[in-house]
Design a protein around this motif. Structure first.
Motif, PDB file in Angstrom:
ATOM      1  N   GLU A  22       0.827  -1.201   0.000  1.00  0.00           N
ATOM      2  CA  GLU A  22       0.000   0.000   0.000  1.00  0.00           C
ATOM      3  C   GLU A  22       0.868   1.260   0.000  1.00  0.00           C
ATOM      4  O   GLU A  22       0.582   2.217  -0.715  1.00  0.00           O
ATOM      5  CB  GLU A  22      -0.943  -0.005   1.201  1.00  0.00           C
ATOM      6  N   LEU A  23       1.927   1.243   0.792  1.00  0.00           N
ATOM      7  CA  LEU A  23       2.827   2.398   0.818  1.00  0.00           C
ATOM      8  C   LEU A  23       3.508   2.588  -0.535  1.00  0.00           C
ATOM      9  O   LEU A  23       3.596   3.717  -1.037  1.00  0.00           O
ATOM     10  CB  LEU A  23       3.861   2.236   1.939  1.00  0.00           C
ATOM     11  N   LEU A  24       3.968   1.512  -1.128  1.00  0.00           N
ATOM     12  CA  LEU A  24       4.606   1.601  -2.449  1.00  0.00           C
ATOM     13  C   LEU A  24       3.621   2.104  -3.498  1.00  0.00           C
ATOM     14  O   LEU A  24       3.972   2.935  -4.346  1.00  0.00           O
ATOM     15  CB  LEU A  24       5.161   0.233  -2.864  1.00  0.00           C
ATOM     16  N   ARG A  25       2.406   1.622  -3.436  1.00  0.00           N
ATOM     17  CA  ARG A  25       1.373   2.032  -4.382  1.00  0.00           C
ATOM     18  C   ARG A  25       1.131   3.543  -4.325  1.00  0.00           C
ATOM     19  O   ARG A  25       0.822   4.176  -5.319  1.00  0.00           O
ATOM     20  CB  ARG A  25       0.076   1.280  -4.081  1.00  0.00           C
ATOM     21  N   ARG A  26       1.325   4.093  -3.151  1.00  0.00           N
ATOM     22  CA  ARG A  26       1.109   5.522  -2.956  1.00  0.00           C
ATOM     23  C   ARG A  26       2.391   6.335  -3.073  1.00  0.00           C
ATOM     24  O   ARG A  26       2.410   7.524  -2.747  1.00  0.00           O
ATOM     25  CB  ARG A  26       0.454   5.771  -1.612  1.00  0.00           C
ATOM     26  N   LEU A  45       6.236   0.103  10.175  1.00  0.00           N
ATOM     27  CA  LEU A  45       5.371   0.183   8.995  1.00  0.00           C
ATOM     28  C   LEU A  45       3.970   0.670   9.376  1.00  0.00           C
ATOM     29  O   LEU A  45       3.387   1.501   8.675  1.00  0.00           O
ATOM     30  CB  LEU A  45       5.287  -1.177   8.294  1.00  0.00           C
ATOM     31  N   GLU A  46       3.444   0.168  10.479  1.00  0.00           N
ATOM     32  CA  GLU A  46       2.126   0.605  10.949  1.00  0.00           C
ATOM     33  C   GLU A  46       2.126   2.104  11.248  1.00  0.00           C
ATOM     34  O   GLU A  46       1.187   2.817  10.885  1.00  0.00           O
ATOM     35  CB  GLU A  46       1.709  -0.167  12.210  1.00  0.00           C
ATOM     36  N   ASP A  47       3.174   2.593  11.902  1.00  0.00           N
ATOM     37  CA  ASP A  47       3.264   4.019  12.229  1.00  0.00           C
ATOM     38  C   ASP A  47       3.304   4.872  10.969  1.00  0.00           C
ATOM     39  O   ASP A  47       2.603   5.877  10.871  1.00  0.00           O
ATOM     40  CB  ASP A  47       4.508   4.304  13.077  1.00  0.00           C
ATOM     41  N   ILE A  48       4.117   4.479  10.010  1.00  0.00           N
ATOM     42  CA  ILE A  48       4.214   5.224   8.750  1.00  0.00           C
ATOM     43  C   ILE A  48       2.880   5.200   8.029  1.00  0.00           C
ATOM     44  O   ILE A  48       2.423   6.224   7.511  1.00  0.00           O
ATOM     45  CB  ILE A  48       5.328   4.645   7.862  1.00  0.00           C
ATOM     46  N   TYR A  49       2.247   4.057   8.006  1.00  0.00           N
ATOM     47  CA  TYR A  49       0.949   3.935   7.353  1.00  0.00           C
ATOM     48  C   TYR A  49      -0.065   4.887   7.997  1.00  0.00           C
ATOM     49  O   TYR A  49      -0.759   5.625   7.321  1.00  0.00           O
ATOM     50  CB  TYR A  49       0.459   2.495   7.428  1.00  0.00           C
ATOM     51  N   LYS A  50      -0.116   4.858   9.309  1.00  0.00           N
ATOM     52  CA  LYS A  50      -1.075   5.708  10.022  1.00  0.00           C
ATOM     53  C   LYS A  50      -0.813   7.186   9.762  1.00  0.00           C
ATOM     54  O   LYS A  50      -1.743   7.956   9.543  1.00  0.00           O
ATOM     55  CB  LYS A  50      -1.032   5.416  11.521  1.00  0.00           C
ATOM     56  N   LYS A  51       0.438   7.583   9.782  1.00  0.00           N
ATOM     57  CA  LYS A  51       0.784   8.988   9.591  1.00  0.00           C
ATOM     58  C   LYS A  51       0.547   9.441   8.159  1.00  0.00           C
ATOM     59  O   LYS A  51       0.114  10.563   7.928  1.00  0.00           O
ATOM     60  CB  LYS A  51       2.244   9.228   9.962  1.00  0.00           C
TER      61      LYS A  51
END
Length: 61
Positions: A22-26, A45-51
């Motif tokens: 998901e992060l790569l897709r964005r 990864l969870e923290d980066i995703y949330k932020k």
């Protein structure tokens, strides 16, 4: 007991893969300290995703 440990490890790796994809897709490829996504823990990864991802949802409202 070993089987449970393997199931947990697989679940963690699966979640990490989901978050990385998901992060790569964005367009998110590296952290500010230049680490690649594959180098990060699940918590990182969870923290980066949330932020980054969930923060986008609130900014669009």
């Amino acid at each position: 007991m070993i089987m449970n440990r393997n199931l947990l490890r697989e679940a963690v790796e699966q979640r990490k893969d989901e978050l990385k994809n998901e992060l790569l897709r964005r367009g998110y490829f590296k952290t500010s300290d230049k680490r690649q996504l594959y180098e990060l823990t699940l918590s990182e990864l969870e923290d980066i995703y949330k932020k980054n991802i969930e923060g986008d949802r609130y900014n669009k409202c």
